[in-house]
Design an enzyme around this catalytic site. Sequence first.
Site, PDB file in Angstrom:
ATOM      1  N   LYS A  56       0.618  -1.253   0.088  1.00  8.15           N
ATOM      2  CA  LYS A  56      -0.042  -0.437   0.082  1.00  8.15           C
ATOM      3  C   LYS A  56       0.788   1.655   0.448  1.00  8.15           C
ATOM      4  O   LYS A  56       0.541   2.212  -0.473  1.00  8.15           O
ATOM      5  CB  LYS A  56      -0.559   0.104   0.375  1.00  8.15           C
ATOM      6  CG  LYS A  56      -1.933  -0.745   1.047  1.00  8.15           C
ATOM      7  CD  LYS A  56      -2.811  -1.954   2.417  1.00  8.15           C
ATOM      8  CE  LYS A  56      -4.035  -2.636   2.546  1.00  8.15           C
ATOM      9  NZ  LYS A  56      -4.695  -3.029   3.341  1.00  8.15           N
ATOM     10  N   GLN A 100      -4.831  -1.566   9.372  1.00 10.98           N
ATOM     11  CA  GLN A 100      -4.884  -2.772   8.762  1.00 10.98           C
ATOM     12  C   GLN A 100      -5.517  -3.747   9.875  1.00 10.98           C
ATOM     13  O   GLN A 100      -4.994  -3.726  10.957  1.00 10.98           O
ATOM     14  CB  GLN A 100      -3.273  -3.199   8.450  1.00 10.98           C
ATOM     15  CG  GLN A 100      -3.282  -4.435   8.288  1.00 10.98           C
ATOM     16  CD  GLN A 100      -3.672  -3.820   6.193  1.00 10.98           C
ATOM     17  OE1 GLN A 100      -3.276  -3.705   6.012  1.00 10.98           O
ATOM     18  NE2 GLN A 100      -4.085  -6.013   5.998  1.00 10.98           N
ATOM     19  N   ASP A 123     -11.238   2.550   3.689  1.00 12.92           N
ATOM     20  CA  ASP A 123     -11.955   1.280   3.833  1.00 12.92           C
ATOM     21  C   ASP A 123     -13.360   1.243   3.631  1.00 12.92           C
ATOM     22  O   ASP A 123     -13.638  -0.523   3.478  1.00 12.92           O
ATOM     23  CB  ASP A 123     -11.286   0.338   5.008  1.00 12.92           C
ATOM     24  CG  ASP A 123     -10.526  -0.443   4.616  1.00 12.92           C
ATOM     25  OD1 ASP A 123      -9.361  -1.031   3.448  1.00 12.92           O
ATOM     26  OD2 ASP A 123      -9.197  -1.094   5.922  1.00 12.92           O
TER      27      ASP A 123
END
Length: 292
Positions: A56, A100, A123
């Site tokens: 990422k 994460q 997200d």
Amino acid sequence: MDLTSKIIDGKAVAALVRKDVAAKAAEFEAWAGFPPGLSVVLVGDDPASQVYVRSKEKACQEVGFHSQVFRLPASTPQSELLALIDTLNKDPRVHGILVQFPLPEGFDQTAVINAIDPAKDVDGLHPLNAGRLASGLPGLVPCTPKGIMRLIQTTGVDLTGKTAVVIGRSNLVGKPIAAMLLAANATVTIAHSRTVDLPNVVRQADLVVAAVGRKELVRGDWLKPGAIVIDVGINRVEGKLYGDVAFAEALEVVSAITPVPGGVGPMTIAMLLENTLEAAFAIQEAKTNGHN
Ligand code: NAD
């Protein structure tokens, strides 16, 4: 028959998205005076998470975003993680915040998701954004299902009236992709671990999305001839990656299928970049209009 044309090339589609994001990121920077910013928070030392976070970070750099990675030890108190999220929520140079998952044991994942400013929730997991998606309202949506929709579009098939079966009901993949397919006028079934006679349910589907996490669960003889198959599963067995679908068997039957790796995976990061860009423009526009 040219079998290769059946294989949906997620890498190629993702590369086009990234090119487009890079061009728009430059436009954003010229307008705002600073680049779009993504902050990634990694707690603990889960090896797969470390790999994801590194990719990422690299992807952000390639499109000209400002990216920051906060690596916290697994022993970090939850209050400290929430305080970091609060700081990032208030930072005008940060447009996307990604924690994460999975978090190490002892963390309350729901509390962490709820702490993220919905405007920076790239997200798409905050209940406000999940609710917007379920209600058909605009908002930030989860990256993997957003990427899946983009891959389905490349087949040129209109989903209106088509039967879609989603296997898996997670908040990250199963539920949001079902909402998106419904919005695209498919007739959607969500199958899960308690579904009775899964092969027969899958056999009805013009489109199958497998998001389970079981190596090659879906067999070729479960599939309706000509179906489109999107394989979300990532199953690492003895160093090799497998999907949730028995690929070679499925290839004989389907009209299109995503490979693992090289299908859905590359799209997830591309959509994270797109979501961050979208958040950057929305936040900056609100500020310009005095709504901050
Ligand atoms: P999850 O574990 O949260 O959910 C799995 C779902 O599968 C559950 O809803 C469960 O009901 C269902 N399930 C389990 N066993 C089943 C069975 N035998 N029959 C039918 N359904 C069953 O997982 P998730 O986060 O949704 O991820 C699913 C898979 O997708 C995993 O392999 C994950 O690694 C992968 N994934 C890939 C990407 C990507 O970018 N390619 C992104 C997210 C997840």
